[in-house]
Design a protein around this motif. Structure first.
Motif, PDB file in Angstrom:
ATOM      1  N   SER A 194      -0.742  -3.062  -8.801  1.00 30.17           N
ATOM      2  CA  SER A 194       0.357  -3.648  -9.577  1.00 30.17           C
ATOM      3  C   SER A 194       1.706  -3.231  -8.955  1.00 30.17           C
ATOM      4  CB  SER A 194       0.244  -3.267 -11.053  1.00 30.17           C
ATOM      5  OG  SER A 194       1.128  -4.047 -11.829  1.00 30.17           O
ATOM      6  N   ASP A 195       2.556  -2.498  -9.669  1.00 33.70           N
ATOM      7  CA  ASP A 195       3.858  -2.100  -9.118  1.00 33.70           C
ATOM      8  C   ASP A 195       3.810  -0.773  -8.360  1.00 33.70           C
ATOM      9  OD1 ASP A 195       5.402  -4.242  -9.955  1.00 33.70           O
ATOM     10  OD2 ASP A 195       6.082  -3.255 -11.788  1.00 33.70           O
ATOM     11  N   ALA A 196       2.755   0.012  -8.582  1.00 35.40           N
ATOM     12  CA  ALA A 196       2.709   1.340  -7.961  1.00 35.40           C
ATOM     13  C   ALA A 196       2.691   1.210  -6.436  1.00 35.40           C
ATOM     14  CB  ALA A 196       1.478   2.103  -8.437  1.00 35.40           C
ATOM     15  N   ALA A 236      -0.597  -3.959  -3.296  1.00 34.07           N
ATOM     16  CA  ALA A 236       0.200  -4.010  -4.517  1.00 34.07           C
ATOM     17  C   ALA A 236       1.348  -4.973  -4.288  1.00 34.07           C
ATOM     18  CB  ALA A 236       0.706  -2.616  -4.879  1.00 34.07           C
ATOM     19  N   ALA A 237       2.086  -5.210  -5.348  1.00 35.78           N
ATOM     20  CA  ALA A 237       3.109  -6.249  -5.293  1.00 35.78           C
ATOM     21  C   ALA A 237       4.257  -5.912  -4.355  1.00 35.78           C
ATOM     22  CB  ALA A 237       3.646  -6.513  -6.697  1.00 35.78           C
ATOM     23  N   HIS A 238       4.584  -4.624  -4.242  1.00 35.71           N
ATOM     24  CA  HIS A 238       5.836  -4.290  -3.563  1.00 35.71           C
ATOM     25  C   HIS A 238       5.656  -3.297  -2.423  1.00 35.71           C
ATOM     26  CE1 HIS A 238       7.290  -6.496  -6.948  1.00 35.71           C
ATOM     27  NE2 HIS A 238       6.908  -5.570  -7.799  1.00 35.71           N
ATOM     28  N   THR A 239       4.560  -3.431  -1.712  1.00 35.12           N
ATOM     29  CA  THR A 239       4.336  -2.576  -0.549  1.00 35.12           C
ATOM     30  C   THR A 239       3.570  -3.355   0.506  1.00 35.12           C
ATOM     31  OG1 THR A 239       3.277  -0.531   0.265  1.00 35.12           O
ATOM     32  CG2 THR A 239       2.203  -1.648  -1.557  1.00 35.12           C
TER      33      THR A 239
HETATM   34 FE   LIG Z   1       6.706  -5.938  -9.842  1.00 31.95          FE
END
Ligand SMILES: [Fe+2]
Ligand SMILES: [Fe+2]
Length: 276
Positions: A167-169, A231-234
């Motif tokens: 997810s965001d992690a 994940a979404a941001h990596t």
């Molecule tokens: Fe996000």
């Protein structure tokens, strides 16, 4: 009045494990030569699964990328890891195009998303932390990551590929020209960007946590023995970087992050970018 978002940088889908594809875009950072991933996932198993649905700004590429990999009428599950708009940007479109898909959320997500989406009750499946979802040829496990920005958050672990969707992690910035994997980031950039994002953009409560209880959550994640973390941001985390990424996560409560940009920084950015 409306403001157009910066056009995202398109990155083509990346196969991170057999039949498992990261759907990618990168958002240019505001006022800095950096970019940030806005990813989602497709698992092309017996009952195809979409995990999160990208952003409105990336709608055309997102729809093209996802449905170049899987026929919309074959999709059986659309899993939303939490209710933020960078994870639900194309949910309505995906539900419409995938008539046989069940929307996998939970009670809190249903309540929080209800004002924005007409969630079809007959197409809902609630999946909570610790529970499993049988998708035909594999049983996915919902496991909340130790760090999150919404109480609805659940990560997804696929035991057949050992891929964990966090997810965001593990959020972290990239250079202005996006990369595929965290291995391509200079080590200090990864460490500092990771601390900056988690403390200032994701979980400001990290400085307040009981470190023993937090460490137990991180240990549960490590015990998964994930081979790939996406994940979404990596960028993709795999190989030796998995242990390093979990070490970064473990250290967060006692890590002092770099300061985040403030009004002075905004003034400087505007002076450089906005004509008088
Ligand atoms: Fe996000
Ligand atoms: Fe979020």
């Amino acid at each position: 009045m409306s403001f157009d978002p910066h056009p995202p940088i398109h990155q083509p889908p990346l196969e991170v494990a057999p039949e498992t594809f990261l759907i990618r875009s990168a958002q240019p950072a505001f006022g800095a030569p950096l970019s940030v991933n806005l990813n989602s996932l497709v698992i092309r198993g017996a009952e195809p699964v979409i995990v999160d649905t990208g952003t409105v700004a990336n709608r055309d590429h997102w729809l093209d990328d996802v449905f170049s990999l899987v026929d919309a009428t074959d999709v059986r599950w659309i899993v939303i890891s939490h209710d933020d708009d960078d994870h639900t940007g194309n949910l309505a479109e995906a539900m419409e195009r995938c008539p046989d898909a069940t929307l996998v959320v939970n009670w809190a997500a249903t309540e929080r998303m209800g004002a924005s989406f007409g969630l079809p009750p007959g197409r809902l499946r609630w999946l909570d932390h610790g529970e499993s979802l049988d998708v035909g040829d594999r049983v996915l496990r919902a496991l909340r990551p130790p760090v999150y920005d919404s109480p609805t958050t659940r990560g997804i672990f696929d035991p057949t590929t050992r891929v964990y969707w966090a997810s965001d992690a593990f959020a972290t910035p990239m250079p202005g020209a996006p990369v595929d994997a965290v291995d391509e980031l200079p080590a200090p950039m990864w460490a500092e960007g990771f601390a900056l994002f988690h403390h200032h953009a994701l979980a400001p409560w990290l400085a307040l946590v009981d470190e023993t209880r937090y460490a137990a959550e991180v240990a549960n994640l490590r015990a998964l023995r994930a081979e790939v973390i996406v994940a979404a941001h990596t960028p993709v985390i795999r190989g030796g970087s998995v242990a390093q990424a979990i070490d970064h996560l473990a250290a967060l409560p006692s890590t002092v992050p770099p300061p985040h940009p403030d009004q002075q920084a905004l003034t400087a950015i505007l002076a450089n970018t906005v004509p008088a």
